[in-house]
Design a protein around this motif. Structure first.
Motif, PDB file in Angstrom:
ATOM      1  N   THR A 266       2.005 -16.103 -23.507  1.00 33.04           N
ATOM      2  CA  THR A 266       3.133 -15.266 -23.932  1.00 33.04           C
ATOM      3  C   THR A 266       2.829 -13.803 -23.627  1.00 33.04           C
TER       4      THR A 266
ATOM      5  N   LEU B  80       8.420  -4.041 -32.671  1.00 26.14           N
ATOM      6  CA  LEU B  80       7.875  -5.401 -32.547  1.00 26.14           C
ATOM      7  C   LEU B  80       8.237  -6.294 -33.731  1.00 26.14           C
TER       8      LEU B  80
ATOM      9  N   ASP C 159      14.094  -8.361 -35.610  1.00 24.22           N
ATOM     10  CA  ASP C 159      14.465  -9.789 -35.606  1.00 24.22           C
ATOM     11  C   ASP C 159      14.651 -10.347 -34.202  1.00 24.22           C
TER      12      ASP C 159
ATOM     13  N   LEU D 210      11.232 -10.733 -32.641  1.00 26.52           N
ATOM     14  CA  LEU D 210      10.509 -11.845 -33.290  1.00 26.52           C
ATOM     15  C   LEU D 210      11.035 -13.189 -32.778  1.00 26.52           C
ATOM     16  N   GLU D 211      12.359 -13.265 -32.625  1.00 25.97           N
ATOM     17  CA  GLU D 211      12.945 -14.510 -32.126  1.00 25.97           C
ATOM     18  C   GLU D 211      12.480 -14.771 -30.678  1.00 25.97           C
TER      19      GLU D 211
ATOM     20  N   ILE E 184       9.664 -13.724 -29.323  1.00 27.95           N
ATOM     21  CA  ILE E 184       8.241 -14.107 -29.358  1.00 27.95           C
ATOM     22  C   ILE E 184       8.109 -15.568 -29.798  1.00 27.95           C
ATOM     23  N   SER E 185       8.920 -15.939 -30.795  1.00 27.30           N
ATOM     24  CA  SER E 185       8.861 -17.312 -31.294  1.00 27.30           C
ATOM     25  C   SER E 185       9.253 -18.318 -30.205  1.00 27.30           C
ATOM     26  N   LYS E 186      10.309 -18.005 -29.467  1.00 27.43           N
ATOM     27  CA  LYS E 186      10.735 -18.884 -28.369  1.00 27.43           C
ATOM     28  C   LYS E 186       9.628 -18.995 -27.315  1.00 27.43           C
TER      29      LYS E 186
ATOM     30  N   ASP F  35       6.357 -18.458 -27.719  1.00 30.02           N
ATOM     31  CA  ASP F  35       5.217 -19.216 -28.272  1.00 30.02           C
ATOM     32  C   ASP F  35       5.508 -20.710 -28.281  1.00 30.02           C
ATOM     33  N   LEU F  36       6.754 -21.055 -28.619  1.00 33.92           N
ATOM     34  CA  LEU F  36       7.147 -22.465 -28.645  1.00 33.92           C
ATOM     35  C   LEU F  36       7.018 -23.076 -27.248  1.00 33.92           C
TER      36      LEU F  36
ATOM     37  N   GLN G 279       3.480 -23.616 -26.149  1.00 35.89           N
ATOM     38  CA  GLN G 279       2.945 -24.824 -26.779  1.00 35.89           C
ATOM     39  C   GLN G 279       3.454 -26.088 -26.065  1.00 35.89           C
TER      40      GLN G 279
END
Lengths: 197, 116
Positions: free
Chosen positions: A128, A168, A171, A174-175, A177-179, A181-182, A185
């Motif tokens: 990421t 950073l 929202d 963060l969304e 970054i979450s996508k 990271d997902l 994975q």
């Protein structure tokens, strides 16, 4: 569907995309100047309409072709019985992952006629990039993406893009970054599965 | 307790409207919400949805990336014994959280979830 070396950009398409409308606009202007020097409907068509069509093509043409290519991609994946429930649409690339069969499918904005379906084992690494920059109160990002390497080719897929710099902890960031990271994975999981097969 | 204070407290989840008492916190639990992933959050106010989809987890690290979680707090009124559950759905992102709005269940609708 292609399984050979990944090409993110089809340079013939890219040059044709830029130069063909430019050549047609130039030709239109030349015809308008040469044959309709005194004005009239012909002058309007060749001096105005053709250059406007060329500009419209530059603005919308690529998106229309990419949109058609995305629909064709889904159809081809269905025909090949590749699970496409795990799919990410980005501005420059579409990535689909079939974890069960350990296959990754890719379509690129600047190479919309080639759909790559590769064994996930060919993905060498994934990570990421939060795009963080600046110091103090100016620290933030304008782009979050996940990246992966296939046969040594680095592919960047944006999950958040802006023309401004966002904090950073915003929202939207963060969304993004979450996508990212997902997807890292998911790619890692499929890569390991592909290596085992 | 003044009139204004009373009106403001009525909106607090940890305030028993019947007994007019502040409720005690009786439990905290972190739940995973596997049916909600990043970019697909939809607020639900139906308790049955949470009864079916909340899974208790021991720690935040047990929640995989991109999956929503719910921090739940249960309050109990020392006067009438009534239980109120406050759910705070959030998206865990590394060491930060993207918070969604709180959902309050005032009539013990989620008591079964606490007994998991």
């Amino acid at each position: 569907m292609k399984t050979d070396h990944v090409k993110k950009v089809n340079y013939v398409y890219l040059l044709a995309y830029i130069l063909v409308p430019a050549a047609l606009a130039a030709l239109g202007l030349w015809i308008g100047y040469t044959f309709y020097h005194d004005g009239g409907v012909g002058a309007v068509i060749f001096d105005m309409c053709v250059p406007i069509l060329a500009i419209l093509w530059w603005v919308f043409g690529g998106r229309i072709i990419y949109s058609i290519a995305k629909k064709r991609m889904l159809k081809k994946l269905d025909e090949a019985e590749i699970d496409r429930r795990q799919i990410f649409y980005s501005d420059g690339c579409v990535v689909s992952m079939d974890i069960r069969q350990a296959k990754v499918a890719m379509l690129f904005f600047w190479n919309p006629f080639a759909l790559y379906v590769l064994p996930a084992g060919r993905v060498t690494r994934a990570w990421t990039d939060d795009g963080a920059g600046g110091v103090g109160i100016l620290r933030g990002t304008s782009r979050v993406s996940f990246l992966f390497e296939v046969d040594g080719v680095k592919i960047r897929v944006n999950t958040f893009v802006s023309n401004q710099r966002w904090k950073l902890n915003d929202d939207k960031v963060l969304e993004g970054i979450s996508k990212a990271d997902l997807w890292v994975q998911v790619l890692e999981q499929a890569r390991q599965q592909g290596a085992e097969v | 307790m003044g009139l204004l204070d009373g009106i403001l407290r009525r909106r607090q989840p940890d305030w028993c409207r019947e007994c007019r008492l502040e409720m005690e916190e009786s439990g905290e639990q972190l739940f995973a919400l596997p049916c909600m992933s990043v970019g697909h959050y939809v607020e639900h106010t139906d308790p049955e949805f949470y009864q079916e989809n909340l899974y208790a987890v021991a720690q935040r690290a047990d929640i995989p990336p991109g999956m929503y979680a719910c921090a739940a707090i249960q309050y109990r009124c020392s006067g009438c014994g009534k239980r109120v559950t406050v759910l705070n759905p959030f998206l865990p992102v590394r060491d930060q959280e993207k918070r969604e709005g709180s959902i309050v269940f005032r009539n013990g609708e989620l008591d079964d979830v606490w007994r998991q």
